[in-house]
Design an enzyme around this catalytic site. Structure first.
Site, PDB file in Angstrom:
ATOM      1  CE1 TYR A 306       0.740   1.118   4.437  1.00 50.83           C
ATOM      2  CE2 TYR A 306       0.520  -1.277   4.456  1.00 50.83           C
ATOM      3  CZ  TYR A 306       0.941  -0.103   5.061  1.00 50.83           C
ATOM      4  OH  TYR A 306       1.543  -0.142   6.287  1.00 50.83           O
ATOM      5  CB  SER A 319       7.408   0.457  14.588  1.00 43.67           C
ATOM      6  OG  SER A 319       6.269   0.335  15.423  1.00 43.67           O
ATOM      7  N   GLY A 320       5.546   3.190  13.512  1.00 40.80           N
ATOM      8  CA  GLY A 320       4.581   3.703  12.561  1.00 40.80           C
ATOM      9  C   GLY A 320       3.122   3.468  12.863  1.00 40.80           C
ATOM     10  CG  HIS A 324      -4.723   6.716  10.240  1.00 36.38           C
ATOM     11  ND1 HIS A 324      -5.609   6.319   9.270  1.00 36.38           N
ATOM     12  CD2 HIS A 324      -3.914   5.659  10.463  1.00 36.38           C
ATOM     13  CE1 HIS A 324      -5.341   5.069   8.917  1.00 36.38           C
ATOM     14  NE2 HIS A 324      -4.328   4.647   9.635  1.00 36.38           N
ATOM     15  CB  CYS A 342      -2.939   2.688  12.013  1.00 36.82           C
ATOM     16  SG  CYS A 342      -1.279   3.161  11.511  1.00 36.82           S
ATOM     17  CG  ASN A 344      -8.117   2.090  10.082  1.00 36.65           C
ATOM     18  OD1 ASN A 344      -8.421   1.335   9.165  1.00 36.65           O
ATOM     19  ND2 ASN A 344      -6.873   2.489  10.262  1.00 36.65           N
TER      20      ASN A 344
END
Length: 433
Positions: A306, A319-320, A324, A342, A344
């Protein structure tokens, strides 16, 4: 989705204030004193005794700045007052013992400076006496540098640690801790924690009180951080703790609770990491936010690849992992975990959280099958209070307030009444469910 991995200081949202600290070591010489000539003029010289002893001795050069200044009353003498004149920009403070028989400077002596110490008091019969000593500290050749993360006048969340980074390994960690002072507009209990030998963090026992002004003073000039290696500059920084904003995301219920100012304000549907990429458990802190963020993952040309621009993104791991906006997963939010790790959120909810978030706001992920990783983000709140205390070289707690801070025995502290999740994190929060 995950963003690129970034280092602890490199991803700062605010410019960190830094100060260089450097130094070297020489040994001092024995103390010397002199009586006030007027007070002893009527006595034979052979009967004059020394009642006030000062270390370093008169004329000493290249004295060890870490040793500080001591004044000692002997033979029944008493100390009334001690003054220190210096060519350093920093004043020299000290404390007199309750019995008025000893005085010691509070911190190490600034390097590359001249000093004149004058001590007044009485001899064993109550006659006035005076002792003086002039000496000099060296310009060190072996030095270390220190940075503080917090920016001048910046505002941070209630979980924010004070973070210090040293350019060289520190071996006398206790000496460094004793040189540090924290002044807070509201009472705070906390502790220092060494994450290795070049990173030192301060964390409150419970989250900072909202709307607290914090001033850090590092009296590091003259501190011997390792054998023969000294600091040569002091470090001061002031910043503010803002409102309490606490997020708790449950990967099993697919909901995140948002507490603002100590009250549950929002209950939003979410989608966290899918079975193969679960969002890791733990109490983290927001470290950065951007709108938008480009997130890239997987291998190009494969089904898992992606490359997306993501809006209203608030980062909480290096690490991200982010909170969001994810309009593509709204249908799954509240029921199913489909993200790449993440959290969502519906677009409007993500924007609401983004607008409130600042660095240091606590984010807790719970009920995940994956454990969080230490130092993948600001993970100070992974640890219980007792674990955090164990990371201090002195094993002492810090009591701070408007008059500064003191190191105290943890057993003397009042009981902790902080509750989870509004006041503190739960022990072992980073373990997998």
């Amino acid at each position: 989705m995950h963003g690129s991995r970034t280092g602890r200081i490199a991803i700062t949202a605010l410019t960190a204030a830094a100060a260089l600290l450097v130094a070297a070591c020489q040994s001092g010489t024995p103390a010397a004193t002199q009586l006030n000539p007027t007070a002893v003029a009527s006595r034979p010289a052979t009967t004059v005794a020394k009642y006030l002893e000062i270390s370093p001795a008169p004329g000493a050069r290249d004295v060890n700045p870490a040793s500080g200044i001591t004044v000692t009353a002997v033979h029944g003498g008493k100390i009334a007052n001690v003054t220190v004149r210096t060519t350093s920009d920093e004043p020299v403070t000290g404390a007199l013992s309750a019995a008025a028989t000893s005085w010691r400077s509070t911190y190490a002596l600034p390097t590359d400076a001249s000093y004149t110490v004058t001590a007044t008091g009485t001899d064993g019969h109550g006659h006035p006496v005076t002792a003086t000593s002039s000496f000099r500290t060296p310009t060190p050749s072996d030095t270390f540098a220190t940075e503080i993360y917090e920016g001048a006048g910046a505002t941070y969340g209630v979980g924010m640690p004070i973070m210090l980074t040293f350019s060289s390994p520190i071996t006398d960690k206790a000496a460094v801790e004793r040189s540090l002072q924290i002044t807070t507009s509201k009472p705070v209990i906390g502790a220092w924690y060494w994450d290795g030998s070049e990173q030192l963090d301060f964390r409150p026992r419970d989250y900072w009180p909202a709307d607290t002004t914090v001033t850090f003073d590092g009296h590091l000039d003259g501190v011997e951080g390792a054998s023969g290696m000294y600091g040569v500059h002091d470090l001061t920084q002031s910043f503010t703790i803002g409102q309490s904003l606490i997020a708790v995301a449950n990967t099993g219920t697919h909901r995140t609770l948002i507490y603002v100012g100590g009250k549950l304000t929002y209950n939003w549907p979410i989608s966290t990491g899918r079975e193969t990429m679960p969002t890791p458990d733990g109490t983290y802190l927001t470290v950065q936010k951007n709108n938008p963020v480009r997130m890239i993952g997987g291998t190009k040309g494969t089904a898992g690849y992606y490359n997306e621009l993501v809006n209203w993104a608030v980062r909480f791991t290096f690490s991200g992992d982010y909170y969001h906006s994810a309009p593509w997963s709204v249908v799954d939010q509240g029921t199913t975990n489909v993200s790449h790790g993440c959290v969502n959120l519906p677009p409007a909810d993500a924007e609401t959280y983004y607008q409130m978030a600042i660095p240091g706001d606590p984010i807790t992920i719970e009920s995940s099958p994956k454990s969080g990783n230490w130092d993948d983000g600001w993970t100070e709140w992974f640890l219980s209070w007792q674990q955090y205390l164990a990371g201090s070289a002195t094993h002492l707690a810090v009591e701070a307030g408007p008059d500064g801070s003191t190191l105290v025995n943890p057993s003397s502290l009042p009981a902790d009444t902080g509750s989870v999740p509004l006041d503190t994190s739960s022990p072992g929060n980073y373990f997998a469910a």
